[in-house]
Design an enzyme around this catalytic site. Structure first.
Site, mmCIF file in Angstrom:
data_model
loop_
_atom_site.group_PDB
_atom_site.id
_atom_site.type_symbol
_atom_site.label_atom_id
_atom_site.label_comp_id
_atom_site.label_asym_id
_atom_site.label_seq_id
_atom_site.Cartn_x
_atom_site.Cartn_y
_atom_site.Cartn_z
ATOM 1 N N HIS A 94 -8.130 -0.528 6.554
ATOM 2 C CA HIS A 94 -8.346 -1.781 7.275
ATOM 3 C C HIS A 94 -9.008 -2.808 6.353
ATOM 4 C CE1 HIS A 94 -8.796 -4.303 10.785
ATOM 5 N NE2 HIS A 94 -10.015 -4.583 10.380
ATOM 6 N N ASN A 146 0.826 -1.208 0.000
ATOM 7 C CA ASN A 146 0.000 0.000 0.000
ATOM 8 C C ASN A 146 0.861 1.260 0.000
ATOM 9 O OD1 ASN A 146 -2.945 -0.590 -0.051
ATOM 10 N ND2 ASN A 146 -2.364 -1.935 1.634
#
Length: 192
Positions: free
Chosen positions: A108, A13
């Site tokens: 998340h 990410n």
């Protein structure tokens, strides 16, 4: 707007965020990567993108409080305005929260409020859920409990393994996170 990414592991990410900065797709400047595991692969990714990278552990600092205080000093030294958590596997404490109110977002791998904490994809899979997903949210003092900014569902297919599901969840993370960061950072820049 100077942005820091906090990460703990592989850094896929982080890499997606760095690529968006390289292509001038995100507002501000990617000014720092901080990692709480000095040997994590994300450190090499930061080097590849010429992003300043710093790392130390709680153990290096002697306590959680000392770790947070040192991290805050580091963020201040880099004049950070905003923090994006990208696989940062630590709860952010009150020292950092107080210094960056509504300026820390987290990614998340679940549809919060379901499956906060670690091993979210595996837990959703093992529970026989029909879907899981990805949530981007502001952080607060709780565990994955801050205000939700955006969510995207990922179906759990009958043919899925935990690994195949993980791959699909990560693909959605890599699409959703930069999009949401762009919205949040743009609106912060307009406020200033």
């Amino acid at each position: 707007m100077r942005v820091a990414v906090l990460a703990s592991g592989n850094g896929t990410n982080f890499q997606v965020i760095a690529e968006h900065y390289q292509n001038h797709d995100l507002p501000g400047e990617l000014a720092l990567l901080f990692c709480n595991h000095p040997t994590a692969p994300v450190m090499q990714r930061a080097e590849k993108f010429n992003v300043p990278a710093e790392a130390f552990t709680v153990k290096d600092c002697g306590s959680k409080e000392a770790y947070e205080a040192r991290l805050l000093k580091l963020l201040q030294a880099y004049q950070i305005d905003f923090i994006a958590l990208a696989g940062y596997l630590r709860v952010v404490g009150s020292t950092i929260l107080a210094a960056f109110p509504n300026r820390i977002v987290n990614l998340h791998p679940a549809l919060l409020p379901k499956y906060p904490g670690l091993h979210s994809i595996e837990r959703a899979f093992d529970a026989g859920e029909k879907e899981t997903g990805v949530t981007v949210h502001y952080i607060d003092a709780g565990l994955d409990s801050g205000p939700i900014i955006a969510q995207r569902a990922v179906p759990i297919l009958p043919t899925d393994t935990v690994e195949s599901l993980e791959t699909r969840v990560h693909e959605v993370e890599h699409q959703l996170y930069p999009t949401v960061l762009k919205q949040v950072l743009t609106s912060l820049e307009e406020e200033n």
